[in-house]
Design a protein around this motif. Structure first.
Motif, PDB file in Angstrom:
ATOM      1  N   GLU A   1      18.822  39.787  36.377  1.00 31.00           N
ATOM      2  CA  GLU A   1      20.176  39.376  36.726  1.00 31.00           C
ATOM      3  C   GLU A   1      21.134  39.938  35.697  1.00 31.00           C
ATOM      4  N   ALA A   2      22.396  40.005  36.095  1.00 30.93           N
ATOM      5  CA  ALA A   2      23.395  40.579  35.196  1.00 30.93           C
ATOM      6  C   ALA A   2      24.772  40.048  35.549  1.00 30.93           C
ATOM      7  N   ILE A   3      25.665  40.134  34.568  1.00 35.34           N
ATOM      8  CA  ILE A   3      27.062  39.754  34.761  1.00 35.34           C
ATOM      9  C   ILE A   3      27.916  40.858  34.161  1.00 35.34           C
ATOM     10  N   TYR A   4      28.779  41.439  34.977  1.00 31.09           N
ATOM     11  CA  TYR A   4      29.700  42.477  34.534  1.00 31.09           C
ATOM     12  C   TYR A   4      31.124  41.968  34.742  1.00 31.09           C
ATOM     13  N   THR A   5      32.060  42.539  34.000  1.00 35.94           N
ATOM     14  CA  THR A   5      33.475  42.243  34.207  1.00 35.94           C
ATOM     15  C   THR A   5      34.192  43.536  34.561  1.00 35.94           C
ATOM     16  N   PHE A   6      35.032  43.465  35.590  1.00 30.59           N
ATOM     17  CA  PHE A   6      35.835  44.588  36.035  1.00 30.59           C
ATOM     18  C   PHE A   6      37.300  44.220  35.969  1.00 30.59           C
ATOM     19  N   VAL A   7      38.153  45.229  35.788  1.00 31.32           N
ATOM     20  CA  VAL A   7      39.593  45.041  35.812  1.00 31.32           C
ATOM     21  C   VAL A   7      40.149  45.912  36.927  1.00 31.32           C
ATOM     22  N   ALA A   8      41.033  45.321  37.724  1.00 35.79           N
ATOM     23  CA  ALA A   8      41.720  46.073  38.778  1.00 35.79           C
ATOM     24  C   ALA A   8      42.916  46.779  38.152  1.00 35.79           C
ATOM     25  N   VAL A   9      43.082  48.046  38.501  1.00 31.70           N
ATOM     26  CA  VAL A   9      44.178  48.840  37.933  1.00 31.70           C
ATOM     27  C   VAL A   9      44.908  49.592  39.036  1.00 31.70           C
ATOM     28  N   ASP A  10      46.128  50.012  38.694  1.00 32.07           N
ATOM     29  CA  ASP A  10      46.879  50.866  39.618  1.00 32.07           C
ATOM     30  C   ASP A  10      46.539  52.325  39.326  1.00 32.07           C
ATOM     31  N   GLU A  11      47.213  53.244  39.993  1.00 29.94           N
ATOM     32  CA  GLU A  11      46.914  54.664  39.858  1.00 29.94           C
ATOM     33  C   GLU A  11      47.146  55.204  38.449  1.00 29.94           C
ATOM     34  N   SER A  12      47.955  54.513  37.659  1.00 34.79           N
ATOM     35  CA  SER A  12      48.196  54.958  36.283  1.00 34.79           C
ATOM     36  C   SER A  12      47.278  54.258  35.278  1.00 34.79           C
ATOM     37  N   GLY A  13      46.408  53.379  35.769  1.00 36.75           N
ATOM     38  CA  GLY A  13      45.466  52.703  34.892  1.00 36.75           C
ATOM     39  C   GLY A  13      45.960  51.387  34.328  1.00 36.75           C
ATOM     40  N   SER A  14      47.103  50.909  34.785  1.00 36.80           N
ATOM     41  CA  SER A  14      47.637  49.630  34.308  1.00 36.80           C
ATOM     42  C   SER A  14      47.043  48.485  35.123  1.00 36.80           C
ATOM     43  N   PRO A  15      46.657  47.387  34.447  1.00 35.46           N
ATOM     44  CA  PRO A  15      46.079  46.241  35.170  1.00 35.46           C
ATOM     45  C   PRO A  15      47.031  45.676  36.222  1.00 35.46           C
ATOM     46  N   VAL A  16      46.451  45.235  37.333  1.00 38.27           N
ATOM     47  CA  VAL A  16      47.212  44.610  38.414  1.00 38.27           C
ATOM     48  C   VAL A  16      46.557  43.286  38.793  1.00 38.27           C
ATOM     49  N   ARG A  17      47.342  42.394  39.370  1.00 33.94           N
ATOM     50  CA  ARG A  17      46.845  41.080  39.763  1.00 33.94           C
ATOM     51  C   ARG A  17      45.811  41.208  40.885  1.00 33.94           C
ATOM     52  N   VAL A  18      44.874  40.246  40.874  1.00 37.72           N
ATOM     53  CA  VAL A  18      43.856  40.194  41.923  1.00 37.72           C
ATOM     54  C   VAL A  18      43.915  38.823  42.604  1.00 37.72           C
ATOM     55  N   PRO A  19      43.413  38.735  43.825  1.00 38.71           N
ATOM     56  CA  PRO A  19      43.411  37.444  44.518  1.00 38.71           C
ATOM     57  C   PRO A  19      42.525  36.422  43.796  1.00 38.71           C
ATOM     58  N   GLU A  20      42.873  35.155  43.953  1.00 42.69           N
ATOM     59  CA  GLU A  20      42.015  34.089  43.436  1.00 42.69           C
ATOM     60  C   GLU A  20      40.735  34.068  44.247  1.00 42.69           C
ATOM     61  N   LEU A  21      39.688  33.475  43.656  1.00 45.35           N
ATOM     62  CA  LEU A  21      38.407  33.370  44.339  1.00 45.35           C
ATOM     63  C   LEU A  21      38.168  31.917  44.731  1.00 45.35           C
ATOM     64  N   VAL A  22      37.680  31.720  45.938  1.00 46.85           N
ATOM     65  CA  VAL A  22      37.294  30.396  46.402  1.00 46.85           C
ATOM     66  C   VAL A  22      35.775  30.361  46.470  1.00 46.85           C
ATOM     67  N   ALA A  23      35.172  29.517  45.644  1.00 44.43           N
ATOM     68  CA  ALA A  23      33.717  29.349  45.658  1.00 44.43           C
ATOM     69  C   ALA A  23      33.360  28.335  46.740  1.00 44.43           C
TER      70      ALA A  23
END
Length: 169
Positions: A108-130
């Motif tokens: 098993e593993a856990i990774y973290t990703f960041v969403a970015v725009d075309e210039s590489g700047s972080p952008v907001r992501v939707p909330e997650l519903v478990a």
């Protein structure tokens, strides 16, 4: 921005272990498995965010069982929690018995990703519903894991890690 369920990000990656992917005793190289997990996790993060995603960290990897040559390996990846621009992706790795077809959890593993725009700047992501009990458990634990990572990186003072502190009170 509309929330999404963990299941909407589910990514299943299945492949066979080939001779060029094994060490001298016939087991899959760890790096080969890490690459497969990175691909599956990035697809899961992209499905959740619908943005370009970059690997921010490999938070945890457990190589619990060796994966022999010829094994059918399945990586199941799902976003376990979304923060402002980052997403934790939890992966379960299964080996399929060649004769019976039964699957067993191998890693098993856990990774973290960041969403970015075309210039590489972080952008907001939707909330997650478990939804399921396991998703809820992983969702709750994700905040503790994030706080621990921030404390260890010197980006958060231990006294501000409220979720971690709650474990010890």
């Amino acid at each position: 921005m509309q929330s999404k369920t963990a299941n909407e990000s589910l990514t299943i990656y299945t492949d066979m272990v080939l001779p060029s992917e094994t060490n001298p005793i016939g087991n899959m190289f760890g790096g080969e498995l890490l690459a497969r997990m990175d691909r599956a996790a990035s697809i899961a993060a992209r499905r959740h965010s619908r943005r370009i995603v970059v690997t921010a960290s490999v938070n945890h990897v457990a190589f619990n069982k060796m994966i022999p040559l010829g094994s059918v390996v399945t990586v199941e990846a799902k976003v376990s929690r979304a923060f402002s621009s980052s997403m934790e992706v939890y992966m379960d790795v299964f080996i399929e018995d060649r004769e019976s077809g039964e699957r067993s959890l191998s890693n098993e593993a856990i990774y973290t990703f960041v969403a970015v725009d075309e210039s590489g700047s972080p952008v907001r992501v939707p909330e997650l519903v478990a939804e399921t009990d396991l998703e809820k458990e992983r969702f709750e634990a994700a905040l503790r894991r994030k706080q621990l990572s921030l404390v260890l990186a010197g980006k958060m003072k231990p006294k501000n890690a409220t979720e971690l502190k709650a474990l010890f009170i």
